[in-house]
Design a protein around this motif. Structure first.
Motif, PDB file in Angstrom:
ATOM      1  N   ALA A  95       0.719  -1.254  -0.122  1.00  0.00           N
ATOM      2  CA  ALA A  95       0.117  -0.050  -0.075  1.00  0.00           C
ATOM      3  C   ALA A  95       0.874   1.197  -0.012  1.00  0.00           C
ATOM      4  O   ALA A  95       0.450   2.452  -0.304  1.00  0.00           O
ATOM      5  CB  ALA A  95      -1.116  -0.179   1.262  1.00  0.00           C
ATOM      6  N   SER A  96       1.964   1.147   0.474  1.00  0.00           N
ATOM      7  CA  SER A  96       3.039   2.190   0.528  1.00  0.00           C
ATOM      8  C   SER A  96       3.696   2.587  -0.966  1.00  0.00           C
ATOM      9  O   SER A  96       3.891   3.659  -1.255  1.00  0.00           O
ATOM     10  CB  SER A  96       4.308   2.080   1.048  1.00  0.00           C
ATOM     11  OG  SER A  96       3.642   1.879   2.681  1.00  0.00           O
ATOM     12  N   ARG A  97       3.592   1.451  -1.666  1.00  0.00           N
ATOM     13  CA  ARG A  97       3.957   2.029  -2.991  1.00  0.00           C
ATOM     14  C   ARG A  97       3.133   2.698  -3.928  1.00  0.00           C
ATOM     15  O   ARG A  97       1.972   2.256  -3.954  1.00  0.00           O
ATOM     16  CB  ARG A  97       4.231   0.558  -3.993  1.00  0.00           C
ATOM     17  CG  ARG A  97       4.705   0.869  -5.502  1.00  0.00           C
ATOM     18  CD  ARG A  97       3.892   0.018  -6.103  1.00  0.00           C
ATOM     19  NE  ARG A  97       2.443   0.192  -6.299  1.00  0.00           N
ATOM     20  CZ  ARG A  97       1.837   0.919  -6.713  1.00  0.00           C
ATOM     21  NH1 ARG A  97       2.284   1.938  -7.424  1.00  0.00           N
ATOM     22  NH2 ARG A  97       0.284   1.024  -6.618  1.00  0.00           N
ATOM     23  N   ARG A  98       3.552   3.984  -4.220  1.00  0.00           N
ATOM     24  CA  ARG A  98       2.541   4.860  -5.122  1.00  0.00           C
ATOM     25  C   ARG A  98       3.170   5.318  -6.353  1.00  0.00           C
ATOM     26  O   ARG A  98       4.629   5.136  -6.206  1.00  0.00           O
ATOM     27  CB  ARG A  98       2.143   6.008  -4.204  1.00  0.00           C
ATOM     28  CG  ARG A  98       1.526   5.831  -2.762  1.00  0.00           C
ATOM     29  CD  ARG A  98       0.444   4.895  -2.964  1.00  0.00           C
ATOM     30  NE  ARG A  98      -0.712   5.332  -3.839  1.00  0.00           N
ATOM     31  CZ  ARG A  98      -1.979   5.920  -3.330  1.00  0.00           C
ATOM     32  NH1 ARG A  98      -2.030   6.245  -2.501  1.00  0.00           N
ATOM     33  NH2 ARG A  98      -2.721   6.190  -4.556  1.00  0.00           N
ATOM     34  N   SER A  99       2.482   5.602  -7.411  1.00  0.00           N
ATOM     35  CA  SER A  99       3.241   6.114  -8.614  1.00  0.00           C
ATOM     36  C   SER A  99       3.980   6.943  -8.354  1.00  0.00           C
ATOM     37  O   SER A  99       3.271   8.202  -7.608  1.00  0.00           O
ATOM     38  CB  SER A  99       2.070   6.039  -9.636  1.00  0.00           C
ATOM     39  OG  SER A  99       1.421   4.802  -9.956  1.00  0.00           O
ATOM     40  N   CYS A 100       5.153   7.282  -8.834  1.00  0.00           N
ATOM     41  CA  CYS A 100       5.821   8.453  -8.552  1.00  0.00           C
ATOM     42  C   CYS A 100       5.906   9.329  -9.739  1.00  0.00           C
ATOM     43  O   CYS A 100       6.371   8.807 -10.682  1.00  0.00           O
ATOM     44  CB  CYS A 100       7.505   7.886  -8.145  1.00  0.00           C
ATOM     45  SG  CYS A 100       8.505   9.258  -7.636  1.00  0.00           S
ATOM     46  N   ARG A 101       5.746  10.459  -9.556  1.00  0.00           N
ATOM     47  CA  ARG A 101       5.683  11.533 -10.800  1.00  0.00           C
ATOM     48  C   ARG A 101       6.636  12.595 -10.343  1.00  0.00           C
ATOM     49  O   ARG A 101       6.561  13.844 -10.990  1.00  0.00           O
ATOM     50  CB  ARG A 101       4.212  11.708 -11.175  1.00  0.00           C
ATOM     51  CG  ARG A 101       3.511  10.489 -11.437  1.00  0.00           C
ATOM     52  CD  ARG A 101       1.935  11.049 -11.842  1.00  0.00           C
ATOM     53  NE  ARG A 101       1.334   9.862 -12.173  1.00  0.00           N
ATOM     54  CZ  ARG A 101       0.373   9.123 -11.298  1.00  0.00           C
ATOM     55  NH1 ARG A 101       0.404   9.620 -10.025  1.00  0.00           N
ATOM     56  NH2 ARG A 101      -0.278   8.324 -11.587  1.00  0.00           N
ATOM     57  N   ASN A 102       7.537  12.565  -9.650  1.00  0.00           N
ATOM     58  CA  ASN A 102       8.500  13.585  -9.149  1.00  0.00           C
ATOM     59  C   ASN A 102       9.884  13.187  -8.585  1.00  0.00           C
ATOM     60  O   ASN A 102       9.810  12.524  -7.714  1.00  0.00           O
ATOM     61  CB  ASN A 102       7.905  14.483  -8.137  1.00  0.00           C
ATOM     62  CG  ASN A 102       8.275  15.975  -8.380  1.00  0.00           C
ATOM     63  OD1 ASN A 102       9.161  16.125  -9.044  1.00  0.00           O
ATOM     64  ND2 ASN A 102       7.931  16.563  -7.532  1.00  0.00           N
TER      65      ASN A 102
END
Ligand SMILES: Cc1cc2nc3c(=O)[nH]c(=O)nc-3n(C[C@H](O)[C@H](O)[C@H](O)COP(=O)(O)O)c2cc1C
Ligand code: SF4
Length: 301
Positions: A95-102
């Motif tokens: 759940a901590s893996r989120r898509s990184c866009r920065n």
């Protein structure tokens, strides 16, 4: 596709317990005279027999021990039993893996990228075909080359989709994709391309310092599923390594239509790209987990 048998059993070590025979999904082994022997003429080469043998009597020759040897961490190669892992810890990681866009600009060490590919290999694959291909873009320069290749095609799609007569014609001949593209993506792509041209903002790869494209080679029974499962493993592992990741569906869609974009990076003519992962050191830190929307769920009691 049936694979040749590469299993070798040491009769001196075999105690005849039959475990390897019970777990074999391809009926490759039998007990003959109280010892396991190869009697089948094909195998999935999945290694279950090697994994289950209490005597270390089995070796599957096509398995490459190098693929479970990692440069950035040491792996305990004893099997983790069912129920033997920290479930709350695992769910928290997921759940901590989120898509990184920065992303920050620092490069990702090559060894981490190489380890990520090896981690992807632990995913299941249809009929254990493992017909993956991994194309690693280890630098920001290479990621930019990909972004430019994809951007050129998107600009071309935009120009084509602006022609109302062409959209209409394509619809009439049963190809509504151009019209759908126009309504769904034209404006956002147009904005993204302008931001790229005018301000150098990378809305496609999000400024990633590296990328990994996952494809399939001929012979895979479930090519797309295999690639996305490998990608799933890699996304979680990347988070555990301190890296941020984002799947880039736009790049996949472009290479689907224009495979030559991938060819510029060595993707073979018989390969197909199913997932592109942009990755690097994340700029943003989050403080909490969030939930998801309620799914469509039914219980068939
Ligand atoms: C197949 C696939 C393609 C995606 N393509 C993109 C993309 O092109 N650009 C992007 O910023 N995010 C992309 N994403 C990320 C999703 O937007 C993201 O997973 C979703 O919003 C959920 O957020 P989370 O990953 O942070 O949990 C993609 C995700 C998937 C599964
Ligand atoms: S699991 Fe090992 S010891 Fe048991 S039958 Fe197979 S080879 Fe022999």
């Amino acid at each position: 596709m049936p694979q040749a048998v590469t299993t070798v059993i040491d009769p001196e070590r075999c105690n005849g317990c039959g475990r390897c025979i019970r777990v074999c999904p391809s009926q490759t082994l039998s007990l003959v005279g109280g010892k396991a022997v190869v009697t089948g003429d094909s195998s999935l080469n999945c290694g279950h027999c090697q994994a289950v043998c209490p005597e270390g009597a089995v070796r599957v020759g096509s398995l490459d021990p190098e693929q479970t040897s990692f440069a950035t961490f040491e792996l305990d190669e004893t099997w983790l039993p069912h129920g033997g892992y920290d479930l709350p810890g695992l769910v928290r990681l997921m759940a901590s893996r989120r898509s990184c866009r920065n992303f920050r600009r620092e490069p990702v060490p090559r060894e981490m990228l190489a380890d990520l590919v090896k981690i992807g290999l632990s995913a299941p694959s249809g009929t254990n075909s493992q017909r993956w291909s991994f194309t690693v873009l280890p630098s920001r320069e290479k990621v930019l080359e990909l972004a430019q290749g994809v951007g050129r095609v998107m600009a071309e799609f935009n120009r084509m989709s602006e022609k109302a007569w062409l959209r209409k014609l394509m619809r009439l001949v049963g190809k509504p994709q151009l019209d759908e593209y126009f309504h769904e993506y034209h404006d956002s792509v147009s904005r993204g391309l302008a931001e790229w041209e005018e301000k150098g903002i990378d809305r496609l790869m999000h400024g990633a310092a590296a990328a990994i494209m996952i494809g399939s080679r001929p012979g895979a029974s479930t090519p797309k599923e295999d690639a996305l499962l490998a990608a799933g493993h890699m996304l979680l592992a990347a988070h555990a390594m301190g890296l941020g990741t984002c799947l880039i569906g736009f790049a996949v869609a472009v290479m689907d239509q224009k495979p030559e974009v991938g060819r510029a990076f060595g993707v073979g003519p018989d390969e197909k790209i199913h997932a592109v992962i942009s990755l690097g050191w994340p700029k943003e830190e989050y403080v909490r987990l969030t939930g998801r929307r309620a799914p469509a769920l039914r219980w068939c009691d």
